[in-house]
Enzyme design. Structure first.
Site, PDB file in Angstrom:
ATOM      1  N   ASP A 166     -17.582 -10.729  -3.175  1.00 25.24           N
ATOM      2  CA  ASP A 166     -18.321  -9.720  -3.951  1.00 25.24           C
ATOM      3  C   ASP A 166     -17.685  -9.476  -5.310  1.00 25.24           C
ATOM      4  OD1 ASP A 166     -16.350  -8.438  -2.021  1.00 25.24           O
ATOM      5  OD2 ASP A 166     -16.666  -6.836  -3.475  1.00 25.24           O
ATOM      6  N   SER A 193      -8.815   0.278   7.432  1.00 25.01           N
ATOM      7  CA  SER A 193      -8.739  -0.644   8.563  1.00 25.01           C
ATOM      8  C   SER A 193      -7.292  -0.942   8.906  1.00 25.01           C
ATOM      9  CB  SER A 193      -9.476  -1.940   8.223  1.00 25.01           C
ATOM     10  OG  SER A 193      -8.886  -2.524   7.089  1.00 25.01           O
ATOM     11  N   LYS A 221       0.807  -1.228   0.000  1.00 23.03           N
ATOM     12  CA  LYS A 221       0.000   0.000   0.000  1.00 23.03           C
ATOM     13  C   LYS A 221       0.837   1.273   0.000  1.00 23.03           C
ATOM     14  CE  LYS A 221      -4.624  -1.196   0.775  1.00 23.03           C
ATOM     15  NZ  LYS A 221      -4.626  -2.529   1.392  1.00 23.03           N
ATOM     16  N   SER A 261       1.008  -9.837  -0.430  1.00 19.99           N
ATOM     17  CA  SER A 261       0.726  -8.398  -0.376  1.00 19.99           C
ATOM     18  C   SER A 261       1.128  -7.707   0.921  1.00 19.99           C
ATOM     19  CB  SER A 261      -0.754  -8.153  -0.666  1.00 19.99           C
ATOM     20  OG  SER A 261      -1.564  -8.920   0.197  1.00 19.99           O
ATOM     21  N   GLU A 278     -10.020 -13.759  -3.560  1.00 21.53           N
ATOM     22  CA  GLU A 278     -10.810 -13.162  -2.480  1.00 21.53           C
ATOM     23  C   GLU A 278     -11.029 -14.165  -1.364  1.00 21.53           C
ATOM     24  OE1 GLU A 278     -14.214 -10.275  -4.106  1.00 21.53           O
ATOM     25  OE2 GLU A 278     -14.484 -12.347  -4.676  1.00 21.53           O
ATOM     26  N   GLY A 320     -16.246 -13.325   1.492  1.00 21.08           N
ATOM     27  CA  GLY A 320     -16.496 -12.017   0.878  1.00 21.08           C
ATOM     28  C   GLY A 320     -16.198 -12.042  -0.600  1.00 21.08           C
TER      29      GLY A 320
HETATM   30  C1  LIG Z   1      -5.371  -3.570   1.120  1.00 20.08           C
HETATM   31  C2  LIG Z   1      -4.766  -4.898   1.051  1.00 20.08           C
HETATM   32  C3  LIG Z   1      -5.170  -5.841   0.085  1.00 20.08           C
HETATM   33  C4  LIG Z   1      -6.284  -5.571  -0.891  1.00 20.08           C
HETATM   34  O1  LIG Z   1      -5.959  -4.516  -1.781  1.00 20.08           O
HETATM   35  P1  LIG Z   1      -7.083  -3.765  -2.614  1.00 20.08           P
HETATM   36  O2  LIG Z   1      -6.352  -2.757  -3.421  1.00 20.08           O
HETATM   37  O3  LIG Z   1      -8.055  -3.147  -1.659  1.00 20.08           O
HETATM   38  O4  LIG Z   1      -7.763  -4.789  -3.455  1.00 20.08           O
HETATM   39  C5  LIG Z   1      -4.501  -7.051   0.056  1.00 20.08           C
HETATM   40  N1  LIG Z   1      -3.515  -7.351   0.924  1.00 20.08           N
HETATM   41  C6  LIG Z   1      -3.115  -6.483   1.861  1.00 20.08           C
HETATM   42  C7  LIG Z   1      -2.018  -6.883   2.790  1.00 20.08           C
HETATM   43  C8  LIG Z   1      -3.716  -5.223   1.962  1.00 20.08           C
HETATM   44  O5  LIG Z   1      -3.312  -4.360   2.899  1.00 20.08           O
END
Ligand SMILES: *Cc1c(COP(=O)(O)O)cnc(C)c1O
Length: 337
Positions: free
Chosen positions: A212, A80, A55, A306, A206, A210
């Site tokens: 969606d 969050s 992020k 991620s 996903e 959830g």
């Molecule tokens: C926010 C986040 C996601 C999902 O990313 P989006 O851009 O909202 O789809 C996945 N993994 C981690 C660790 C995140 O912080």
């Protein structure tokens, strides 16, 4: 122009902005994982990114794009967790002020980290209050610029730089698996993959509770759901975005789901075999490679790991849960159980 919110040149511009600022995270391989899946897996380890998740890429790109007056006035974000930390850190680096709207029951580590990065935290009750409305109100009252967590072209462009790097580091991919919450990461990665290895199949992952995104692809419109009960707290989004959904529709082949039990198993694999700490949401794409019902045998598969932000106690409990009784723990932190 395609009319979509994101094109590849925007991702290349984001890459130049992030050069020397974001980490070029490592790509790991595991012969054990390859043996289990019959594929060649490339793990893009964004758990090693600044503040512990991809992020930072989008947040820094978005804050860097503000004009000097906007930057001086400050930024507001609702999140969050990881987006909050990312915006706080980006603002600190770029000399701006960050106001972060966070749920009262967000993981403690994430609240503390956001404050440590210099963010001013405003708490809300996520079962009773609408964070987007709170964010908009703060923006108006205090002259702040609202930067949403995923539904913003600059955020999407920044997140896409993760896939650019992965493809550069690993070489051309047959399949790219990326976690899906609101779709900033998936849309950015899909545009990057389309440009850099056009034959690559991009798949979003996903939480089962959830789905969606999967429903939305099927229905051809954005489907809204209740806040899902899952340990993947970074993917508890209720709907895709106005900007992210059309890009996902255009460039993503499929969306698959994994259960919380599969997430815990993937976290345990990463800990034991790869020696990396990943958070439940960070395990989505890993879990899909191991058991998402995908036929990836013989393929070169990129996996976006991620993030790695999780309280130590919670991490230990999740991993202990699986080894003690062979079943996953139910969601706790996010639900306050
Ligand atoms: C926010 C986040 C996601 C999902 O990313 P989006 O851009 O909202 O789809 C996945 N993994 C981690 C660790 C995140 O912080």
């Amino acid at each position: 122009m395609s009319g979509l919110a994101l094109d590849f040149p925007a991702i290349e511009t984001a890459r130049r902005r992030l050069d020397g600022v974001a980490h070029r995270t490592p790509v790991l391989t595991s012969s054990t994982a390859d043996g289990l899946t019959g594929a060649r897996l490339y793990f893009k380890c964004e758990n090693f990114q600044r503040m512990g998740a991809f992020k930072f890429r989008g947040a820094y790109n978005a804050v860097a794009r503000l004009d000097p007056a906007q930057r001086a006035a400050g930024v507001v974000a609702y999140s969050s967790g990881n987006h909050a930390q990312a915006i706080a850190l980006a603002c600190r680096r770029l000399g701006s002020h960050a106001v972060i709207v966070m749920p009262r029951d967000a993981p403690r580590g994430k609240l503390a980290a956001t404050r440590d990065y210099g963010g001013e935290v405003v708490l809300y009750d996520r079962y009773r209050e609408d964070r987007e409305a709170i964010g908009r109100r703060l923006a108006t009252q205090r002259g702040l610029t609202l930067i949403p967590p995923y539904d913003h072209p600059d955020i999407m462009a920044g997140q896409g730089t993760a896939a650019c790097e992965l493809i550069e580091q690993a070489g051309p991919l047959d399949v790219l698996l990326a976690p899906l919450g609101g779709g900033g990461l998936l849309s950015g990665c899909a545009v990057a993959a389309r440009a850099l290895c056009p034959r690559c199949t991009v798949i979003g992952v996903e939480p089962e509770a959830g789905d969606d995104g999967r429903q939305s692809l099927r229905a051809g419109r954005i489907v809204h759901i209740e806040t899902p009960d899952t340990i993947a707290d970074g993917a508890q989004t209720q709907h895709l975005g106005q900007h992210t959904f059309p890009v996902i529709q255009a460039h993503v082949r499929a969306i698959v789901t994994v259960s919380d039990a599969q997430l815990v198993a993937a976290m345990a694999f990463c800990a034991e075999r790869m020696k990396i700490v990943i958070e439940p949401t960070g395990a989505l794409a890993v879990a899909a490679a191991f058991g998402g019902g995908l036929d990836i045998r013989g393929q070169r598969v990129g996996i976006i790991v991620s993030g790695g932000n999780i309280d130590r106690e919670r991490y230990a409990a999740l991993l202990a849960g699986i080894s003690r009784e062979g079943t996953p723990l139910r969601s706790t932190g996010a639900d306050g159980e």
